[in-house]
Write an enzyme that holds these catalytic residues in place. Structure first.
Site, short mmCIF file in Angstrom:
data_model
loop_
_atom_site.label_atom_id
_atom_site.label_comp_id
_atom_site.label_asym_id
_atom_site.label_seq_id
_atom_site.Cartn_x
_atom_site.Cartn_y
_atom_site.Cartn_z
N GLU A 38 0.87 -1.19 0.00
CA GLU A 38 0.00 0.00 0.00
C GLU A 38 0.91 1.25 0.00
O GLU A 38 1.95 1.25 0.67
CB GLU A 38 -0.83 -0.06 1.30
CG GLU A 38 -1.75 1.10 1.57
CD GLU A 38 -2.47 0.91 2.94
OE1 GLU A 38 -2.11 0.00 3.71
OE2 GLU A 38 -3.40 1.69 3.22
N LYS A 109 -9.48 2.26 -1.70
CA LYS A 109 -9.69 1.60 -0.41
C LYS A 109 -11.03 1.98 0.22
O LYS A 109 -11.30 3.16 0.47
CB LYS A 109 -8.55 1.96 0.53
CG LYS A 109 -8.51 1.19 1.84
CD LYS A 109 -7.25 1.55 2.63
CE LYS A 109 -7.09 0.73 3.89
NZ LYS A 109 -5.84 1.06 4.60
N CYS A 142 -5.11 -3.59 2.64
CA CYS A 142 -4.81 -3.65 4.07
C CYS A 142 -6.04 -3.87 4.95
O CYS A 142 -6.60 -4.95 4.98
CB CYS A 142 -4.02 -2.41 4.47
SG CYS A 142 -3.04 -2.65 5.96
#
Ligand code: ACM
Length: 263
Positions: A38, A109, A142
């Site tokens: 990321e 995200k 994540c």
């Protein structure tokens, strides 16, 4: 199919250095799909939205994406990598999938972790699966791991491999992703970073590494250590992710009791 993670240690704000170092490593990896962490090009701990905006890039014309496409061409590979994406005055914590012919997909995200909520706009892209020839690939980033619906949705949409660029600071994710792989019978590739960022007083962040490749049966095929930059590769058969039986009488998708689930 050869797949890999590349565990790096980005220097905050040094986009060119971080990208060029990653590209040099990519040029030496023999794999058809490589996953990077990321925010691999910028580093993680932004102090403000303004700072993030200054370091972010447009996916179609940005430095990181352009160099990744060149690396993908040279290595005849696909690459998944996390970047700070600028779009319409906003910054998203995004993951790009690029191949030899350019950008294949972008995922923003959905679940922002802690202070990311003060920096990034909440992701607005659907969870999508991309066919890259030998495999169908989905992306999550994540902290998305703690919402099992993300991996489930990607699996229901046909992903063989879930790619997860990460900047992990909590210790739970590598073990949890074994479960995400088992419960969806998919491969998962988590690429995390190592190193420490001390950009906010009293809030040092130490990233835990432990990048890994997990099989649909939950076997950890490769796992990196917690301190060094390193690449890890594995030879996998993506079709192993297409049989969703746990026993001859249990199919993990068809057996779901959606009639009693709270959705
Ligand atoms: C995280 O989502 N970067 C912990």
């Amino acid at each position: 199919m050869k797949v890999a993670f590349l565990q790096t240690s980005p220097l905050f704000g040094k986009v060119r250095e971080n990208v060029e170092k990653a590209v040099r490593r990519l040029n030496s990896i023999d794999a058809e799909l490589v996953v990077l962490p990321e925010l691999f090009s910028t580093g993680y701990q932004f102090r403000s939205k303004k700072e993030a905006l200054g370091l972010s890039e447009d996916v179609t014309a940005g430095y990181a994406t352009s160099r990744l496409i060149e690396a993908a061409k040279a290595g005849k590979m696909h690459i998944v990598a996390g970047i700070a994406e600028r779009a319409g005055g906003r910054v998203y914590n995004s993951s790009v999938l690029v191949g030899p012919r350019g950008v294949v997909g972008v995922y923003r995200k959905a679940h922002l972790f802690w202070n990311e909520k003060k920096i990034f706009a909440r992701g607005d892209t659907p969870l999508k699966v991309y066919n890259i020839g030998k495999a169908r690939v989905g992306m999550m980033i994540c902290f998305d791991w703690i919402f099992p619906e993300v991996a489930r949705t990607l699996a229901l949409k046909g992903a063989d491999i879930i790619c997860q660029p990460s900047n992990l600071v909590l210790p739970f994710c590598p073990q949890a992703m074994i479960t995400r792989s088992i419960e969806n019978r998919v491969f998962s590739i988590t690429a995390n970073r190592v190193g420490v960022e001390r950009r906010v007083k009293g809030r040092a962040l130490e990233f835990i590494g432990s990048s890994q490749i997990v099989s649909p049966a939950g076997t950890v095929i490769r796992r990196a250590g917690g301190r060094r930059e390193e690449a890890g590769a594995a030879d996998i058969e993506p079709r192993d992710a297409r049989d969703k039986h746990i026993t001859p009488l249990n199919h993990i998708m068809k057996d779901r009791r959606v009639d009693i689930f709270e959705l």
